[in-house]
Write a protein that holds these residues in place. Structure first.
Motif, PDB file in Angstrom:
ATOM      1  N   ALA A 195     -14.839   0.479   3.724  1.00 28.60           N
ATOM      2  CA  ALA A 195     -15.140  -0.949   3.847  1.00 28.60           C
ATOM      3  C   ALA A 195     -16.126  -1.388   2.777  1.00 28.60           C
ATOM      4  N   LEU A 196     -17.121  -0.538   2.512  1.00 26.50           N
ATOM      5  CA  LEU A 196     -18.098  -0.853   1.462  1.00 26.50           C
ATOM      6  C   LEU A 196     -17.424  -0.928   0.103  1.00 26.50           C
ATOM      7  N   ALA A 197     -16.498  -0.008  -0.163  1.00 26.69           N
ATOM      8  CA  ALA A 197     -15.782  -0.026  -1.442  1.00 26.69           C
ATOM      9  C   ALA A 197     -14.976  -1.306  -1.607  1.00 26.69           C
ATOM     10  N   VAL A 198     -14.280  -1.723  -0.545  1.00 22.63           N
ATOM     11  CA  VAL A 198     -13.498  -2.958  -0.603  1.00 22.63           C
ATOM     12  C   VAL A 198     -14.420  -4.156  -0.822  1.00 22.63           C
ATOM     13  N   TYR A 199     -15.555  -4.160  -0.127  1.00 23.19           N
ATOM     14  CA  TYR A 199     -16.518  -5.265  -0.282  1.00 23.19           C
ATOM     15  C   TYR A 199     -17.028  -5.351  -1.722  1.00 23.19           C
ATOM     16  N   LEU A 200     -17.352  -4.200  -2.315  1.00 30.31           N
ATOM     17  CA  LEU A 200     -17.866  -4.198  -3.686  1.00 30.31           C
ATOM     18  C   LEU A 200     -16.811  -4.698  -4.666  1.00 30.31           C
ATOM     19  N   LEU A 201     -15.552  -4.291  -4.453  1.00 32.77           N
ATOM     20  CA  LEU A 201     -14.489  -4.779  -5.322  1.00 32.77           C
ATOM     21  C   LEU A 201     -14.327  -6.293  -5.198  1.00 32.77           C
ATOM     22  N   ALA A 202     -14.313  -6.775  -3.945  1.00 32.52           N
ATOM     23  CA  ALA A 202     -14.153  -8.213  -3.716  1.00 32.52           C
ATOM     24  C   ALA A 202     -15.353  -8.991  -4.256  1.00 32.52           C
ATOM     25  N   ASN A 203     -16.539  -8.447  -4.063  1.00 28.79           N
ATOM     26  CA  ASN A 203     -17.746  -9.139  -4.533  1.00 28.79           C
ATOM     27  C   ASN A 203     -17.786  -9.193  -6.052  1.00 28.79           C
ATOM     28  N   SER A 204     -17.371  -8.096  -6.691  1.00 30.41           N
ATOM     29  CA  SER A 204     -17.330  -8.083  -8.155  1.00 30.41           C
ATOM     30  C   SER A 204     -16.342  -9.123  -8.688  1.00 30.41           C
ATOM     31  N   ARG A 205     -15.197  -9.229  -8.032  1.00 28.58           N
ATOM     32  CA  ARG A 205     -14.193 -10.214  -8.452  1.00 28.58           C
ATOM     33  C   ARG A 205     -14.726 -11.637  -8.264  1.00 28.58           C
ATOM     34  N   ARG A 206     -15.389 -11.858  -7.109  1.00 27.65           N
ATOM     35  CA  ARG A 206     -15.939 -13.185  -6.827  1.00 27.65           C
ATOM     36  C   ARG A 206     -17.015 -13.575  -7.844  1.00 27.65           C
ATOM     37  N   ASN A 207     -17.854 -12.627  -8.215  1.00 26.23           N
ATOM     38  CA  ASN A 207     -18.906 -12.911  -9.195  1.00 26.23           C
ATOM     39  C   ASN A 207     -18.322 -13.237 -10.562  1.00 26.23           C
ATOM     40  N   LYS A 208     -17.284 -12.493 -10.950  1.00 28.02           N
ATOM     41  CA  LYS A 208     -16.654 -12.766 -12.240  1.00 28.02           C
ATOM     42  C   LYS A 208     -16.043 -14.157 -12.262  1.00 28.02           C
ATOM     43  N   ILE A 209     -15.368 -14.522 -11.176  1.00 22.53           N
ATOM     44  CA  ILE A 209     -14.768 -15.850 -11.102  1.00 22.53           C
ATOM     45  C   ILE A 209     -15.852 -16.919 -11.147  1.00 22.53           C
ATOM     46  N   GLY A 210     -16.949 -16.688 -10.425  1.00 24.85           N
ATOM     47  CA  GLY A 210     -18.044 -17.649 -10.387  1.00 24.85           C
ATOM     48  C   GLY A 210     -18.690 -17.879 -11.736  1.00 24.85           C
ATOM     49  N   HIS A 211     -18.686 -16.851 -12.583  1.00 25.77           N
ATOM     50  CA  HIS A 211     -19.310 -16.982 -13.910  1.00 25.77           C
ATOM     51  C   HIS A 211     -18.288 -17.242 -15.010  1.00 25.77           C
ATOM     52  N   GLY A 212     -17.038 -17.451 -14.620  1.00 21.71           N
ATOM     53  CA  GLY A 212     -16.019 -17.810 -15.600  1.00 21.71           C
ATOM     54  C   GLY A 212     -15.484 -16.652 -16.416  1.00 21.71           C
ATOM     55  N   PHE A 213     -15.677 -15.406 -15.944  1.00 21.87           N
ATOM     56  CA  PHE A 213     -15.166 -14.243 -16.668  1.00 21.87           C
ATOM     57  C   PHE A 213     -13.729 -13.953 -16.241  1.00 21.87           C
ATOM     58  N   PRO A 214     -12.949 -13.333 -17.127  1.00 10.03           N
ATOM     59  CA  PRO A 214     -11.570 -12.975 -16.747  1.00 10.03           C
ATOM     60  C   PRO A 214     -11.578 -11.892 -15.666  1.00 10.03           C
ATOM     61  N   VAL A 215     -10.583 -11.924 -14.790  1.00 10.88           N
ATOM     62  CA  VAL A 215     -10.497 -10.958 -13.695  1.00 10.88           C
ATOM     63  C   VAL A 215      -9.144 -10.251 -13.735  1.00 10.88           C
ATOM     64  N   LYS A 216      -9.086  -9.112 -13.078  1.00  5.44           N
ATOM     65  CA  LYS A 216      -7.822  -8.371 -12.989  1.00  5.44           C
ATOM     66  C   LYS A 216      -6.873  -9.106 -12.054  1.00  5.44           C
ATOM     67  N   PRO A 217      -5.553  -8.933 -12.232  1.00 10.18           N
ATOM     68  CA  PRO A 217      -4.596  -9.509 -11.283  1.00 10.18           C
ATOM     69  C   PRO A 217      -4.831  -8.943  -9.883  1.00 10.18           C
ATOM     70  N   VAL A 218      -4.399  -9.668  -8.882  1.00 13.83           N
ATOM     71  CA  VAL A 218      -4.603  -9.239  -7.492  1.00 13.83           C
ATOM     72  C   VAL A 218      -3.955  -7.883  -7.252  1.00 13.83           C
ATOM     73  N   TRP A 219      -2.755  -7.671  -7.823  1.00 12.76           N
ATOM     74  CA  TRP A 219      -2.071  -6.404  -7.606  1.00 12.76           C
ATOM     75  C   TRP A 219      -2.890  -5.229  -8.139  1.00 12.76           C
ATOM     76  N   ALA A 220      -3.604  -5.449  -9.253  1.00  8.97           N
ATOM     77  CA  ALA A 220      -4.428  -4.383  -9.823  1.00  8.97           C
ATOM     78  C   ALA A 220      -5.616  -4.081  -8.911  1.00  8.97           C
ATOM     79  N   GLU A 221      -6.232  -5.134  -8.365  1.00  8.13           N
ATOM     80  CA  GLU A 221      -7.347  -4.943  -7.436  1.00  8.13           C
ATOM     81  C   GLU A 221      -6.884  -4.190  -6.192  1.00  8.13           C
ATOM     82  N   VAL A 222      -5.716  -4.578  -5.677  1.00  9.64           N
ATOM     83  CA  VAL A 222      -5.183  -3.927  -4.483  1.00  9.64           C
ATOM     84  C   VAL A 222      -4.871  -2.459  -4.761  1.00  9.64           C
TER      85      VAL A 222
END
Length: 432
Positions: A203-230
């Motif tokens: 659960a912690l690993a999933v949270y860190l992945l989701a939080n990292s993606r959210r932070n990148k989006i919030g700061h306007g950085f490019p993110v991996k596709p959803v399939w790659a995150e999954v």
């Protein structure tokens, strides 16, 4: 003709883009691949005895002590220093803790082994000693500007013999049962506790992945596709739960179970069986790795450490107190030596004069094999832990196939040199 060239280039370009899109660390991928190959080779060589739950359990608890210190060695090497005294500091901390449990508290204060106070007081004393030694060596390096190589080489001789003096050259033990439970086989989470731990870490690993993606989006950085995150999340969860499943597959021997029931004044039911699960020592490593990763990636201290290692002159001009930073780094190293001393002596159930011997070389090798650059500024906590695991896997595998200790050290030395050479080639190719 142009169309034909484009067609030929597509497969290569597609493969490169997949790696880029998923942001896969190719060096880490290579280390994992090498680890898998080593395990498969030794499993075939030993007739399937290497990858058994029992051997993986033993391999895990044997790796913990070196892995804990390797996380601290990353900070030391990143700042362009070295610490040759970690094995001796471990021995000194172990001697202090063993003497506290077996001699000082029972004889001076009448507190016997088995008392709830024994283990916490002994660990506290060991931690204080480790931090004090580390801070002292850091002061010599940072404020007196004595090279770390010389300070810690001297420390190797000094602290090893301080440990010998404390114990009068004798083995000290047996140690307190609560203390011993932190060493591995005498203390585990059990099957249910291990599954709960696996679920929490997943659960912690999933949270860190989701939080990292959210932070990148919030700061306007490019993110991996959803399939790659999954995909990355699924592989991570699979690795965590697979590890727990393997440890939960190692059953406690029937004779040992019977003794455990008898110690509680009970009779073991017929056909009763249970497994060890995740050892407490592995839980300690997980906590240490998590804290050190947070320090490295999310704190000002971590930014200062990597900035100093990357360019000491620029870091000093930027206002970083490099001298005091050096004291902090070596104090952290001393703290981790004390924690490793707990695990190492608890696993043995006694303190011996040779505890921690050659650990300084194993720890440095683990950090370097894990990708920490001796030139400074580059290193990862997870890489050092994987490096320690690879080192222990090599030694355990060679021991199982009957390779004598001197030849094991020869192989480890060759692997270390090759790892540094491959790392140099990799950094030249990638421009790091």
């Amino acid at each position: 003709m142009a169309d034909s060239t484009d067609t030929r280039d597509l497969p290569k370009q597609s493969r490169r883009n997949i790696l880029d899109v998923m942001e896969i660390d190719t060096r880490l991928l290579g280390m994992i691949g090498a680890f898998i190959v080593i395990c498969v080779v030794f499993d075939v060589w030993t007739g399937g005895r290497f990858l058994t739950p029992r051997n993986i359990f033993n391999l895990t608890i044997q790796t913990v002590s070196v892995a804990i210190m390797a996380t601290g060695m990353v900070f030391v090497i990143v700042t362009r220093h070295i610490d040759l005294s970690v094995g001796a500091v471990l021995a000194t901390c172990s001697a202090f803790m063993a003497m506290t449990q077996v001699v000082w508290l029972p004889q001076s204060f009448g507190i016997p082994l088995g008392s709830p106070l024994i283990a916490p007081v002994a660990i506290l004393i060991g931690v204080i000693v480790g931090v004090a030694i580390g801070a002292f060596q850091g002061w010599l390096v940072g404020y007196l500007t004595i090279p770390a190589f010389i300070v810690t080489l001297g420390g190797l001789f000094v602290w090893r013999n301080v440990a010998w003096h404390l114990s009068n050259g004798q083995t000290v033990g047996p140690l307190d049962p609560q203390f011993v439970s932190l060493g591995g086989i005498e203390g585990t989470l059990g099957v249910t506790g291990s599954w709960i731990l696996g679920a929490l870490v997943s659960a912690l690993a999933v949270y860190l992945l989701a939080n990292s993606r959210r932070n990148k989006i919030g700061h306007g950085f490019p993110v991996k596709p959803v399939w790659a995150e999954v995909a990355i999340g699924a592989v991570t969860i699979g690795a965590i739960m697979g590890f727990v499943w393997i440890l939960n597959s190692y059953d406690i021997p029937t004779a040992r179970l019977r003794r455990m029931f008898e110690a509680r004044g009970e009779v073991m039911p017929d056909g009763y069986r249970t497994a060890y699960g995740v050892p407490y020592s592995v839980l300690i490593l997980i906590v240490v790795a998590t804290v050190m990763t947070v320090v490295a990636q999310r704190t000002r201290l971590g930014r200062y450490i990597f900035a100093t290692g990357g360019n000491p002159e620029a870091a000093e001009l930027a206002g970083i107190n490099i001298r005091f930073l050096t004291v902090k780094i070596f104090a952290i190293m001393g703290l981790l030596c004390a924690i490793s001393a707990v695990v190492a002596s608890a696993r043995l159930n006694f303190h011996s004069n040779d505890i921690g011997t050659l650990d300084e070389l194993r720890v440095i090798a683990a950090a370097v094999i894990g990708g920490t650059a001796l030139s400074g500024g580059i290193g990862t906590i997870y890489g050092a832990i994987l490096g320690a695991l690879i080192m222990q896997t090599l030694q355990s595998g060679m021991a199982m196939v009957g390779v004598e200790a001197p030849y094991q050290n020869i192989v480890v030395g060759i692997v270390l040199v090759l790892a540094v050479f491959v790392d140099i080639l990799y950094r030249k190719r990638t421009g790091d």
